[in-house]
Design a protein around this motif. Sequence first.
Motif, short mmCIF file in Angstrom:
data_model
loop_
_atom_site.label_atom_id
_atom_site.label_comp_id
_atom_site.label_asym_id
_atom_site.label_seq_id
_atom_site.Cartn_x
_atom_site.Cartn_y
_atom_site.Cartn_z
N THR A 168 38.45 49.30 37.11
CA THR A 168 39.73 49.49 36.25
C THR A 168 40.93 50.14 37.54
O THR A 168 41.99 49.44 37.29
CB THR A 168 39.56 50.63 35.26
N ILE A 169 40.52 50.69 38.43
CA ILE A 169 41.35 51.27 39.44
C ILE A 169 42.02 50.01 40.09
O ILE A 169 42.99 49.70 40.56
CB ILE A 169 40.85 52.39 40.23
N PHE A 170 40.91 49.18 40.47
CA PHE A 170 40.93 48.06 41.56
C PHE A 170 41.98 46.96 40.57
O PHE A 170 42.61 46.21 41.27
CB PHE A 170 39.90 47.60 42.10
N THR A 171 41.57 46.79 39.56
CA THR A 171 42.24 45.93 38.64
C THR A 171 43.79 46.22 38.48
O THR A 171 44.83 45.28 38.76
CB THR A 171 41.82 45.84 37.10
N ILE A 172 44.09 47.53 38.51
CA ILE A 172 45.51 47.83 38.39
C ILE A 172 46.12 47.66 39.63
O ILE A 172 47.24 47.07 39.91
CB ILE A 172 45.83 49.29 38.00
N ILE A 173 45.29 47.91 40.88
CA ILE A 173 46.07 47.52 42.14
C ILE A 173 46.01 46.19 42.29
O ILE A 173 47.21 46.06 42.91
CB ILE A 173 44.93 48.59 43.12
N TYR A 174 45.16 45.36 42.08
CA TYR A 174 45.31 43.85 42.24
C TYR A 174 46.75 43.49 41.52
O TYR A 174 47.44 42.75 42.06
CB TYR A 174 44.18 43.16 41.96
N THR A 175 46.80 43.94 40.22
CA THR A 175 48.00 43.44 39.56
C THR A 175 49.37 43.80 40.22
O THR A 175 50.17 42.91 40.15
CB THR A 175 48.01 44.08 38.06
N LEU A 176 49.55 45.09 40.84
CA LEU A 176 50.50 45.44 41.28
C LEU A 176 50.75 44.73 42.67
O LEU A 176 52.06 44.42 43.08
CB LEU A 176 50.45 46.98 41.60
N LEU A 177 50.03 44.41 43.42
CA LEU A 177 50.01 43.83 44.75
C LEU A 177 50.09 42.11 44.87
O LEU A 177 50.31 41.54 45.63
CB LEU A 177 48.75 44.37 45.65
N PHE A 178 49.77 41.74 43.47
CA PHE A 178 49.66 40.15 43.62
C PHE A 178 50.72 39.50 44.33
O PHE A 178 50.44 38.50 45.07
CB PHE A 178 49.54 39.75 42.00
N SER A 179 51.94 39.74 44.19
CA SER A 179 53.15 39.08 44.77
C SER A 179 53.19 39.23 46.26
O SER A 179 53.83 38.57 46.89
CB SER A 179 54.42 39.68 44.16
N TYR A 180 52.58 40.42 46.79
CA TYR A 180 52.53 40.58 48.16
C TYR A 180 51.26 40.31 49.04
O TYR A 180 51.23 40.54 50.07
CB TYR A 180 52.68 42.12 48.15
N LEU A 181 50.34 39.39 48.21
CA LEU A 181 49.07 39.08 48.96
C LEU A 181 49.40 38.00 49.76
O LEU A 181 48.43 37.66 50.75
CB LEU A 181 48.08 39.13 47.81
N VAL A 202 38.19 40.88 35.87
CA VAL A 202 38.65 39.64 36.33
C VAL A 202 39.58 39.04 35.57
O VAL A 202 40.80 38.50 35.86
CB VAL A 202 37.38 38.89 36.72
N VAL A 203 39.49 38.87 34.21
CA VAL A 203 40.40 38.42 33.44
C VAL A 203 41.75 38.96 33.41
O VAL A 203 42.81 38.46 33.39
CB VAL A 203 39.86 38.49 31.74
N ALA A 204 41.74 40.45 33.24
CA ALA A 204 43.19 40.99 33.30
C ALA A 204 43.70 41.03 34.66
O ALA A 204 45.10 40.68 34.56
CB ALA A 204 42.84 42.82 33.06
N ALA A 205 43.17 40.96 35.78
CA ALA A 205 43.86 40.99 37.16
C ALA A 205 44.25 39.52 37.39
O ALA A 205 45.25 39.51 38.16
CB ALA A 205 42.97 41.38 38.33
N ALA A 206 43.42 38.70 36.94
CA ALA A 206 43.98 37.36 37.09
C ALA A 206 45.16 36.62 36.32
O ALA A 206 45.97 35.70 36.82
CB ALA A 206 42.73 36.11 37.02
N ASP A 207 45.27 37.14 35.06
CA ASP A 207 46.26 37.04 34.31
C ASP A 207 47.73 36.52 34.68
O ASP A 207 48.39 35.62 34.28
CB ASP A 207 46.33 37.83 33.04
N PRO A 208 48.14 37.33 35.71
CA PRO A 208 49.46 37.43 36.16
C PRO A 208 49.74 35.95 36.97
O PRO A 208 50.97 35.52 37.03
CB PRO A 208 49.88 38.31 36.95
N ALA A 209 48.71 35.39 37.51
CA ALA A 209 48.69 34.14 38.27
C ALA A 209 48.75 33.01 37.43
O ALA A 209 48.85 31.73 38.01
CB ALA A 209 47.72 34.02 39.37
N GLY A 210 48.40 33.08 36.05
CA GLY A 210 48.61 31.73 35.30
C GLY A 210 47.03 31.37 34.81
O GLY A 210 45.88 31.96 35.33
N GLN A 211 47.16 30.46 33.82
CA GLN A 211 45.94 29.87 33.24
C GLN A 211 44.95 29.47 34.41
O GLN A 211 43.66 29.84 34.30
CB GLN A 211 46.27 28.91 32.23
N GLN A 212 45.27 28.50 35.24
CA GLN A 212 44.62 28.09 36.11
C GLN A 212 43.89 29.00 37.00
O GLN A 212 42.56 28.98 37.38
CB GLN A 212 45.02 26.90 37.19
#
Length: 339
Positions: A168-181, A202-212
């Motif tokens: 859960t912690i890393f999912t939140i971190i990934y979501t916040l950092l997505f634009s900077y990776l 995985v589903v929650a963290a990948a969602d901001p990047a789109g369906q593919q």
Amino acid sequence: MKTTDFLPRFTVPVMKGILLTLALALAARLLAELPFFSIMGQLVIAIMFGMVWRATSGVNSGLMEGASYSSKKLLRLGIILLGFRLNLSDIYNAGATVFMIAFANLVFALLAVYGLSRLFKVEKRLGILTACGTAICGAAAVVAIAPVIKANEKETAVGAANVAVLGTIFTIIYTLLFSYLGLNALDYGVFTGGTLHEIAHVVAAADPAGQQASDLAIIVKLTRVALLVPVAILIGFIIRRKENQSAGQKMTLAALPIPWFILGFLAVSALNTTGMVSEDAAAAIVSFAYLLIGMAMAGLGLSVDFKSFRQMGGKALSAGLAGSVLLSLFGYLLVKVFL
């Protein structure tokens, strides 16, 4: 397995215990539909509900017998049916590079987290569970590996809760950092699927990047899930071999611990791959499987009090946290180099 081995003793307290785990699992499922709680997932919520119930209402021996039935027998059935989540052809179609990245992440996480667990002086079985949960598929891997290494209910519950909290912690971190990776959508999908703990994460963290990105992330994650079977057999073999050596006995093929319910998971996956079961039917069965596993998680939670969790879980959580950081860095490097 005989039918009588699977069915519980139908006494009123035992049935109340089973129904209590069902109620807690259903409540966890409903709560997991809400924002943020969906990141935690229904399994970790079910564990917490069980622990809270024990702390506030207590659990008598009859209820505990029913809860133990859910955490052991229903768990195995749930893991077998979870095989309908996996289509082996999707893993094949993703390509060798994606498979090797998933495999490399799994091996790295197993070695890193278990090594850190030994360094932090975590109890051996809890260290193995934490490593497997981080490397493979979170709480589901913990409860699948637990019978193979003869872990008790407290160790299993603490291990499952720890990896779920870390995920859960890393999912939140990934979501916040997505634009900077600096990763495109598909590379980010491989990164999340290769390094996060639970499928829900995985589903929650990948969602901001789109369906593919989400679809590829799930495929990579399910590749790690598929590796649960050989990992379980290998760990069981290593532990049994050490036990036999200590007792002055030779390791034989007949003594190899075969986790039949995990092989059932693989057989069901193969059945799902044939397409004989419709997607809607498979989705319904997977939903039921998660309910059964949620009941198992609630049963585990009912067996653990917060004092035990604090005593056993602190060092394991620290080892898992350090290992997860290393896994994220390693997984990011793999994506940058090979994709």
